[in-house]
Design a protein around this motif. Structure first.
Motif, short mmCIF file in Angstrom:
data_model
loop_
_atom_site.label_atom_id
_atom_site.label_comp_id
_atom_site.label_asym_id
_atom_site.label_seq_id
_atom_site.Cartn_x
_atom_site.Cartn_y
_atom_site.Cartn_z
N VAL A 32 28.11 42.84 32.35
CA VAL A 32 27.69 41.58 32.17
C VAL A 32 29.00 40.29 31.68
O VAL A 32 29.43 41.44 30.75
CB VAL A 32 26.79 41.54 32.08
N GLN A 33 29.86 39.34 32.26
CA GLN A 33 30.57 38.57 31.25
C GLN A 33 29.81 37.50 31.12
O GLN A 33 28.76 36.53 32.34
CB GLN A 33 32.10 38.44 32.67
N ALA A 34 30.19 37.59 29.97
CA ALA A 34 29.62 36.41 28.94
C ALA A 34 30.67 35.47 28.63
O ALA A 34 31.87 35.01 28.92
CB ALA A 34 28.62 36.33 27.95
N PHE A 35 29.91 33.35 29.14
CA PHE A 35 30.71 32.48 28.64
C PHE A 35 29.73 31.58 27.94
O PHE A 35 28.38 30.97 27.88
CB PHE A 35 30.92 31.73 30.09
N LYS A 36 30.32 30.65 27.09
CA LYS A 36 29.90 29.84 26.66
C LYS A 36 30.13 28.48 26.64
O LYS A 36 31.91 28.02 26.03
CB LYS A 36 30.31 30.30 24.83
N ALA A 37 29.97 27.37 27.19
CA ALA A 37 30.18 26.00 26.70
C ALA A 37 30.67 25.50 25.32
O ALA A 37 29.30 25.91 25.04
CB ALA A 37 28.77 25.29 27.99
N PHE A 61 36.67 19.21 28.46
CA PHE A 61 37.23 18.45 27.74
C PHE A 61 38.67 19.26 27.61
O PHE A 61 39.23 18.36 27.90
CB PHE A 61 36.85 18.32 26.06
N MET A 62 38.84 20.51 27.09
CA MET A 62 40.18 20.79 26.31
C MET A 62 40.32 21.64 27.98
O MET A 62 41.78 21.33 27.99
CB MET A 62 40.32 22.06 25.56
N ASP A 99 29.10 12.70 31.90
CA ASP A 99 29.23 14.81 31.52
C ASP A 99 29.89 15.52 31.02
O ASP A 99 30.00 16.61 31.20
CB ASP A 99 27.73 15.34 32.97
N VAL A 100 31.06 14.29 31.28
CA VAL A 100 32.82 15.62 30.71
C VAL A 100 32.49 16.38 28.96
O VAL A 100 31.86 15.33 28.75
CB VAL A 100 33.90 14.63 30.53
N GLY A 101 32.36 17.63 29.72
CA GLY A 101 31.70 17.80 27.48
C GLY A 101 30.46 18.99 27.99
O GLY A 101 30.32 19.12 26.86
#
Length: 444
Positions: A32-37, A61-62, A99-101
């Motif tokens: 499982v590959q996790a990501f955080k927004a 944003f970045m 909704d950017v970001g």
């Protein structure tokens, strides 16, 4: 690519506790590959501990759209499943009218369905109203299921069943999690523990918390996703044959994974060490000091003279050094903690770092690298978080103009001396074309 996004109706609904528990449960037998927004260093540490794989950040944003898609595809090419934890509420972003970001932006960009965590404490029909509001707000966001958190008992659970069946037809209730103060992260942990402090005992309670969620139903949602994402390396590659000293311990732990990989892609051997535990500064051609909690270990850091004097010697020799936030404070002449006790630091910069009661951030930063910046050029994007202030000499030289954000003072950031730069700004290596270029050229 199979995947889904775990989001919430707002902050504090328990999505990090729930996500971490789910990641640990799903990782039993799966990669499982996790990501955080969003710009967050703490939550990915929990994700990394739960999955055994380095978690990543996705920030619209970045990072531009193509880069976000590339990061997910590259990091997940040998994984069975992608799980993205959202930031704040599903629709909160950089501005109030776009909704950017936001988590919603990332979900739409990747084509991932959303699992919405709802704080159902004291709610029944109102929970249905909230869910329907989120479903209708942006038809392009697919809310494929909900997790009802903080359910207080059998009677509450039964009423929620009736409300969902009556008003939220077609919405999959993946689980109802009982109100549980014991098996949650709690604010006492967030911001006070880092990756190097974790043990399995920190993850097991979160597994118990997430146990009521139907994993088969959750995987069914993930398998409906057919995202096709590029998986080539996103980094500029070169053969430099250089070495970088990078502290990684409980005092210095705030690094985007991509920043380390970007250095490695440029042929830079990353040599990690633990200065808060007394380890010496490795022999290296450059140093990169991330953020973290140096103030909690100021006595240990101050007594590690090989580390601090070594930084001063590197600067004097013209070797490139980057210090971000906590790293910036380490490059100052002293650091004063909240109790008022002052500790000697490296003295690379003629400045004092002092912790203050007021807090600033987290805030996105827009900066412009000035001509005297030895490591970077052009516009830069990042984020900053202030629990401290840096009091620099009035003649101090700065190498960033701040267009958005606070910086060090008067719209300036980036103390500079020789090839050393100290800044409050946390940068993401993939927010610019060739982040490592300045390190390589300055080292040569």
């Amino acid at each position: 690519m199979k995947g889904f996004v775990v989001s919430g109706t707002g902050s504090g609904v328990g999505k990090t506790s729930v996500t971490t528990g789910l990641l640990s449960l799903l990782s039993k037998g799966r990669k499982v590959q996790a990501f955080k927004a969003g710009p967050d260093f703490i939550d990915p540490m929990y994700h990394t501990a739960a999955t055994g794989r380095p978690a990543r950040n996705l920030d619209s944003f970045m990072l531009d759209d193509d880069t976000i898609r590339n990061v997910v595809g590259y990091a997940s090419k040998d994984a069975d499943l992608c799980v993205v934890e959202g930031v704040r509420g599903l629709y909160e972003g950089f501005a109030g009218d776009g909704d950017v970001g936001s988590t919603a932006y990332v979900a739409k960009l990747l084509g991932f369905p959303v699992v919405l965590v709802v704080d159902a404490g004291s709610l029944t029909r109102s929970a249905a109203a909230i869910i329907n509001g989120f479903r209708s707000f942006d038809p392009e966001v697919k809310i494929a299921g909900v997790i009802l958190n903080k359910v207080s008992g059998r009677q509450h659970s039964d009423k929620l069943d009736v409300a969902m069946e009556t008003y939220c037809k077609g919405v999959k209730v993946l689980g109802k999690i009982p109100k549980d103060r014991e098996n949650t992260l709690g604010q006492r942990h967030l911001g006070l523990q880092t990756l190097h402090s974790f043990e399995q005992k920190e993850i097991e309670p979160l597994e118990r918390l997430a146990d009521p969620v139907d994993l088969d139903m959750l995987m069914g949602i993930a398998e409906e996703c057919t995202a096709d994402l590029p998986d080539s390396s996103p980094y500029v590659r070169r053969r430099s044959g250089l070495k970088a000293a990078v502290p990684m311990d409980d005092a210095y732990s705030f690094y985007y994974r991509e920043n380390i990989e970007c250095l490695e892609a440029s042929g830079i051997e990353v040599r990690t060490f633990r200065p808060a535990d007394g380890e010496h500064l490795p022999d290296a051609d450059m140093a990169y000091l991330g953020g973290g909690y140096p103030e909690l270990y100021a006595d240990r850091i101050s007594s590690n003279r090989d580390f601090l004097d070594g930084l001063e010697n590197m600067c004097a020799e013209g070797k490139p050094i980057l210090g971000e936030c906590g790293g910036l404070m380490t490059l100052c002449s002293s650091m004063t903690d909240k109790s008022g006790k002052e500790y000697r630091m490296s003295g690379v910069f003629d400045a004092k770092a002092e912790f203050v009661d007021k807090r600033h951030g987290p805030t996105y930063v827009l900066a412009e690298a000035k001509g005297n910046n030895p490591l970077f050029s052009g516009p830069m994007r990042g984020h900053e978080y202030h629990y401290s202030e840096v009091l620099a000499h009035e003649d101090a030289e700065f190498c960033f103009d701040i267009r958005r954000g606070l910086g060090i003072r008067d719209g300036k950031d980036g103390l500079v001396r020789n090839n050393a730069v100290g800044t409050y700004m946390h940068q993401h290596a993939l927010s610019c074309d060739d982040w490592a270029k300045g390190f390589v050229e300055s080292a040569r």
